[in-house]
Design a protein around this motif. Structure first.
Motif, short mmCIF file in Angstrom:
data_model
loop_
_atom_site.label_atom_id
_atom_site.label_comp_id
_atom_site.label_asym_id
_atom_site.label_seq_id
_atom_site.Cartn_x
_atom_site.Cartn_y
_atom_site.Cartn_z
N GLY A 99 51.63 12.22 29.70
CA GLY A 99 52.15 13.47 30.23
C GLY A 99 53.56 13.23 30.76
O GLY A 99 54.12 14.03 31.45
N TRP A 100 54.25 12.08 30.46
CA TRP A 100 55.51 11.91 30.90
C TRP A 100 56.69 12.84 30.08
O TRP A 100 57.67 12.80 30.67
CB TRP A 100 56.05 10.34 31.03
N VAL A 101 56.28 12.82 28.97
CA VAL A 101 56.95 13.83 27.91
C VAL A 101 56.18 15.02 27.36
O VAL A 101 55.04 14.78 27.12
CB VAL A 101 57.45 12.68 26.68
N ASP A 102 56.85 15.87 27.49
CA ASP A 102 56.41 17.45 27.07
C ASP A 102 56.04 17.46 25.59
O ASP A 102 55.02 18.04 25.23
CB ASP A 102 56.87 18.40 27.60
N GLU A 103 57.02 17.13 24.78
CA GLU A 103 56.77 17.26 23.44
C GLU A 103 57.49 16.02 22.73
O GLU A 103 58.34 15.33 23.19
CB GLU A 103 57.68 18.48 22.96
N ILE A 104 57.08 15.69 21.55
CA ILE A 104 57.57 14.77 20.70
C ILE A 104 58.00 15.06 19.46
O ILE A 104 57.25 16.02 18.86
CB ILE A 104 56.94 13.55 20.65
N TYR A 105 59.08 14.65 18.69
CA TYR A 105 59.55 14.99 17.44
C TYR A 105 60.19 13.68 17.00
O TYR A 105 60.45 12.80 17.33
CB TYR A 105 60.68 15.90 17.39
N ASP A 106 59.98 13.69 15.42
CA ASP A 106 60.80 12.62 14.70
C ASP A 106 61.96 13.36 13.87
O ASP A 106 62.25 12.10 13.30
CB ASP A 106 59.81 11.59 13.99
N ASP A 107 62.07 14.39 13.94
CA ASP A 107 63.20 15.05 13.27
C ASP A 107 64.31 15.45 14.21
O ASP A 107 64.01 16.47 14.98
CB ASP A 107 62.51 16.28 12.51
N LEU A 108 65.45 15.02 14.06
CA LEU A 108 66.71 15.49 14.90
C LEU A 108 66.91 16.82 14.84
O LEU A 108 67.38 17.33 15.82
CB LEU A 108 67.70 14.63 14.55
N ASP A 109 66.82 17.53 13.68
CA ASP A 109 67.00 18.92 13.56
C ASP A 109 66.12 19.67 14.30
O ASP A 109 66.49 20.66 15.08
CB ASP A 109 67.05 19.50 12.21
N LYS A 110 64.91 19.38 14.47
CA LYS A 110 63.88 20.08 15.18
C LYS A 110 64.06 19.84 16.58
O LYS A 110 63.87 20.78 17.56
CB LYS A 110 62.55 19.76 14.84
N VAL A 111 64.49 18.54 16.87
CA VAL A 111 64.67 18.25 18.61
C VAL A 111 65.86 19.22 19.04
O VAL A 111 65.75 19.77 20.06
CB VAL A 111 65.08 16.95 18.49
N ILE A 112 66.93 19.28 18.26
CA ILE A 112 67.92 20.06 18.68
C ILE A 112 67.72 21.57 18.60
O ILE A 112 68.15 22.29 19.77
CB ILE A 112 69.20 19.98 17.63
N LYS A 113 66.82 22.07 17.76
CA LYS A 113 66.50 23.26 17.79
C LYS A 113 65.57 23.89 19.07
O LYS A 113 65.80 24.70 19.73
CB LYS A 113 65.84 23.85 16.42
N ARG A 114 64.84 22.87 19.09
CA ARG A 114 63.75 23.02 20.23
C ARG A 114 64.64 22.88 21.51
O ARG A 114 64.24 23.70 22.48
CB ARG A 114 62.67 22.10 20.49
N ALA A 115 65.57 22.23 21.81
CA ALA A 115 66.14 22.05 22.95
C ALA A 115 66.95 23.17 23.13
O ALA A 115 67.19 23.42 24.35
CB ALA A 115 67.11 20.74 23.01
N GLU A 116 67.67 23.61 22.25
CA GLU A 116 68.48 24.93 22.40
C GLU A 116 67.62 26.16 22.77
O GLU A 116 68.22 26.90 23.55
CB GLU A 116 69.16 25.10 21.14
N GLU A 117 66.62 26.28 22.19
CA GLU A 117 65.53 27.10 22.88
C GLU A 117 65.32 27.20 24.09
O GLU A 117 65.32 28.06 24.88
CB GLU A 117 64.29 27.35 21.85
N ALA A 118 64.85 25.91 24.73
CA ALA A 118 64.44 25.85 25.91
C ALA A 118 65.68 25.96 26.92
O ALA A 118 65.67 26.44 28.08
CB ALA A 118 63.71 24.39 26.22
N ARG A 119 66.94 25.44 26.45
CA ARG A 119 68.13 25.56 27.25
C ARG A 119 68.29 27.00 27.46
O ARG A 119 68.68 27.53 28.60
CB ARG A 119 69.18 24.71 26.57
N LYS A 120 68.38 27.85 26.32
CA LYS A 120 68.61 29.36 26.50
C LYS A 120 67.89 29.85 27.36
O LYS A 120 67.89 30.98 28.32
CB LYS A 120 68.91 29.89 25.09
N ALA A 121 66.64 29.63 27.31
CA ALA A 121 65.58 30.03 28.17
C ALA A 121 65.50 29.57 29.76
O ALA A 121 64.74 30.02 30.56
CB ALA A 121 64.20 29.81 27.59
#
Length: 97
Positions: free
Chosen positions: A64-86
């Motif tokens: 539970g230390w990390v909420d989500e995990i990815y191994d694709d940098l494009d997905k990481v950036i997309k998800r981070a931007e979504e969360a950042r904007k929200a």
């Protein structure tokens, strides 16, 4: 201590007490480094923590230390931007370098 450090750094950079929407990028989830990811969530910012060991990434996620995990940098950036904007607090474990 890690949460306070993250919050104060974000406040210094933004010049505001409202740090939601800020992005924190770091590396390493081994040892005590899981605290960086949890600090991001607690502080209400988006944290991306890179780690090259898949066992460590999975362990921090299952604990539970990390909420989500990815191994694709494009997905990481997309998800981070979504969360950042929200203005959502979120920790992302990135399996990569």
């Amino acid at each position: 201590g890690t949460t306070i450090t993250v919050m104060n750094a974000a406040r210094m950079i933004s010049g505001s007490r409202d740090i939601r929407g800020k992005l924190f990028v770091s590396s390493g989830l081994g040892g005590m480094s899981g605290a960086q990811a949890k600090a991001s969530t607690i502080a209400g910012i988006v944290g991306i923590i890179a780690e090259i060991n898949p066992k460590v990434v999975e362990k921090r996620y299952s604990q539970g230390w990390v909420d989500e995990i990815y191994d694709d940098l494009d997905k990481v950036i997309k998800r981070a931007e979504e969360a950042r904007k929200a203005k959502q607090g979120l920790s992302i474990g990135y399996l990569g370098n």
